[in-house]
Design an enzyme around this catalytic site. Sequence first.
Site, short mmCIF file in Angstrom:
data_model
loop_
_atom_site.label_atom_id
_atom_site.label_comp_id
_atom_site.label_asym_id
_atom_site.label_seq_id
_atom_site.Cartn_x
_atom_site.Cartn_y
_atom_site.Cartn_z
N GLY A 2 -14.10 0.49 -4.42
CA GLY A 2 -14.03 1.40 -3.26
C GLY A 2 -14.62 0.76 -2.03
CB THR B 52 -9.68 -0.72 -7.61
OG1 THR B 52 -9.54 0.52 -6.91
CG2 THR B 52 -8.85 -1.76 -6.87
CG ASP C 247 -8.43 5.29 -0.20
OD1 ASP C 247 -9.49 5.79 -0.61
OD2 ASP C 247 -7.96 4.22 -0.65
NE ARG D 296 -4.03 1.89 0.96
CZ ARG D 296 -5.05 2.21 0.17
NH1 ARG D 296 -5.06 1.83 -1.11
NH2 ARG D 296 -6.06 2.88 0.64
O1 DON Z 1 -7.95 1.12 -1.28
C1 DON Z 1 -9.14 1.42 -1.38
O2 DON Z 1 -10.00 1.01 -0.63
C2 DON Z 1 -9.56 2.30 -2.53
N1 DON Z 1 -8.47 3.16 -2.90
C3 DON Z 1 -10.04 1.46 -3.65
C4 DON Z 1 -10.53 2.26 -4.81
C5 DON Z 1 -11.42 1.52 -5.72
O3 DON Z 1 -11.72 0.38 -5.54
C6 DON Z 1 -11.97 2.27 -6.87
N2 DON Z 1 -12.73 1.39 -7.69
N3 DON Z 1 -13.36 0.92 -8.39
#
Ligand code: DON
Length: 646
Positions: free
Chosen positions: A547, A454, A496, A123
Amino acid sequence: MTSLRRAFVSLALWLVAWGCAPARPAGDAAPPAPSAAADVAAQPLSSAGSGAAVARHAMVVSEQEYATRAGIEVLRKGGNAVDAAVAVGFALAVVYPEAGNLGGGGFMVIRLPDGRVTTFDYREKAPLAATADMFLDARGNVIENLSWEGHLASGVPGSVKGMLTALERYGRLDRASVMAPAIRLARDGFPVSQGLIEALEGERRVLCRFATTREVFFAGRPTRVVQDSLSGGLRTECFAADSARQAFGPAGQPPGELARAEPFRVPPGVDRRLGVWTAGDTLRQPDLARTLETIARDGAAAFYEGPIAELIVDEMRGGSGLITRQDLAAYDVVEREPVHTTYRGFDVYSMPPASSGGVILAEILNVLEPFDVKALGFHSARGVHVLAEAMRRAYADRNRFLGDPAFVEMPLATLLSKDYAGELAASIDTTAATPSAEVLAGALFGTPHESLQTTHYSIVDSAGYAVATTTTLNGGFGSGVVVEGAGFFLNNEMDDFTVKPGVPNAYGLVQGEANAIEPGKRMLSAMTPTLVTKDGALFLVVGTPGGSTIITTVAQVVSNVIDHGMPLERAVAAGRVHHQHLPDALQAEPFTLSEDTVRRLEALGHEVRLRRWTSGRVNAILRDPATGLYQGVADLRQYAGLAEGF
Ligand code: DON
C-alpha cells in the site's frame, strides 16, 4: 562497491555450502540448453520459500514458488524476461489469489537489451457510470466498506490486456506457451500453502458473502445466514475452521450449541474436510482453467469483448456493480516513458502516473542526495529523522498533486527536479521534526485495514531484458467477489481514489481532488516497480507490495544498497520505517529501532508508532557489477517466495 562485491561473493559461497546453489555452477559460461519443461505442480513442498539464489544467466524472484517455476520454465523454453513475466503473472492469478490476478491491474517496467526502458500502465479504471460521490451517503458521509467489499468496489480490470500487450510488443513466445504453466496449475491443481490457508481464513467474513467465492475456496464449509451489522441486510457467513470442526466434525455429532442456535445450512455432499484446508491439499480451479484456456486461444478480446466479458457483466448485474460491456471494450493499456532520476551516480527508472511510485521515489531520493546518509548512520536517530522528513515532504506532494495524467495536470518537471529537491532538503531541520501541518495543511488519520495484499516480481534473462512488475487486486482477494463461471477475483481498487477529500483511505492516505473519482479515470497507485542501472549496465530490479509503504520501502532498499553498501539480502531483510505526511507519525516495523533510538526520535519531535505488521515483501535482483552474477532475494516476510535462476 568492493565491500558490496565481497558480501555478494561470500553469500554465493554460503549458499553453495548449504546446497542452495544455482542449477548450474556459477562459473559456467555457456547458456544452458532448453530442457524439458518441469511439471511445476509436481515440485515437492519441502522446497518452498527459498530466500536467495545466485545465477549467471537468468533469475526469477516472485512471492510464490510455483509462479517462480512457471517463469523459469518459460525461460528454459527460450522465452525472454517479458515472456517469463507474463507466465509468472498468469501463474500468480492461480496460485496466489490474494493478489495475483486477472481481475485487477498493475504496472510493468521493462529494460530492453539496448538499454532503453519502457513501462506498461494497466491500472484499473473507474467504470463510466462512476461518480465522485458514489461512496457517500445522503449526508455526504463515507459509507463504510462500500469502496472495499463487493461489486461496487471494482474498477475495470487491466491485467489481461496489460500482460498480453507487453507480450505482443516485447515477448518472443506465443500466448499458449507462456500461459501453459498457469493453465496446468489451475486445471491439475497445486498444493495449498499455509499462507493461503491463513489468508482465506483471515478474509472469511468478506469471502463467504459471495456464493461463487464460497464454491471455489470454502466448498463443504457449513454456513449460516446472519444480519449484517453495517448494511442491516442478510448475509451468508461461513463457520470458522475450528467451530466447523467442533460442530460438524466426525466426533461432534449431533452438532453442538452453535449449530442449534443459528439457522445453518450444510451444502449437499459436504465432505469430511468441512471446507477446511490442510497445507499440501490440492486446490483445483476448473472455471479459472477454462478462462485461461479461452484467453490463450482467443487473446485479450475474449476477456474484454467475448465470453469472459459476458460473465463479468452478468456478475455485475447480479451484484449491482457498475462495470458494463462498454467499460470493458473501452479499456486501454498505455505504454509510457519511465520516470528517471539519478542517485549518487546511479540511474533510477520507475513507474510514472497513474502510479505515484516513480515520482515520489525520485523525490525522496533527490531530497536525500544532499545529505551524507552513510555518515548519518544506518538506523541512527539522525539518519531515520532525515529519511522521515524526506518521505513526509514527498508524500505531501503525492497526496496533493498526483492523479491519472489523462485527467489532471501535474507539475512533474518541478517535482522531479534536483533544484526543488534541494529546496525541500534545505527546509529539513536536522534537529527537529517539521509538523506535517506546516508542510501542507490538513490532519486526519485512519486505521489501515488488515491483511492487505499486492505482489511484486523481478526477472532478468541472458538476452539483456529485465522486468519489474507489481500487480494487485488492492486488498487481499480484492472485492471478495469471484466472477461466476469465470473463477477469478475482481479488484477493490476504487478505494484507492479519494473517496472523499480529507478522509483517509485503507492505507491512511489523505488525498485530494487530483485523485477524485471520475468516469474512465485511473485511480492513483503507489506501486513502484523499479530498475537501477550504473554506467549503462543493469544493477538492481526491485519492487514490493505494501500500500502506501511501497514507495518508502523501495527507497530504503535502494538507499541500503547504495548508501550503506549492504548486500542485497541484508538490504531487503533490514527493518523499515515509513512516513506519509498524514498521519503525522513516523512508523516503524517491529524489531527495527532500538528503544534508545525511539527516544531520541521523540526528542526530535516525532511521534513514533510501532506497526503491528511487517511492511512490504520485496522481491529483488542485483547484478554484481564485477562478476555479472545475478543475486535474487525473496523477502522472508512472505510465506512461499522463491528466488531461482540458472
Ligand atoms: O495501487 C496501490 O497503491 C494499492 N492498491 C496497493 C495495495 C497494496 O499494496 C496492498 N498490499 N500489500
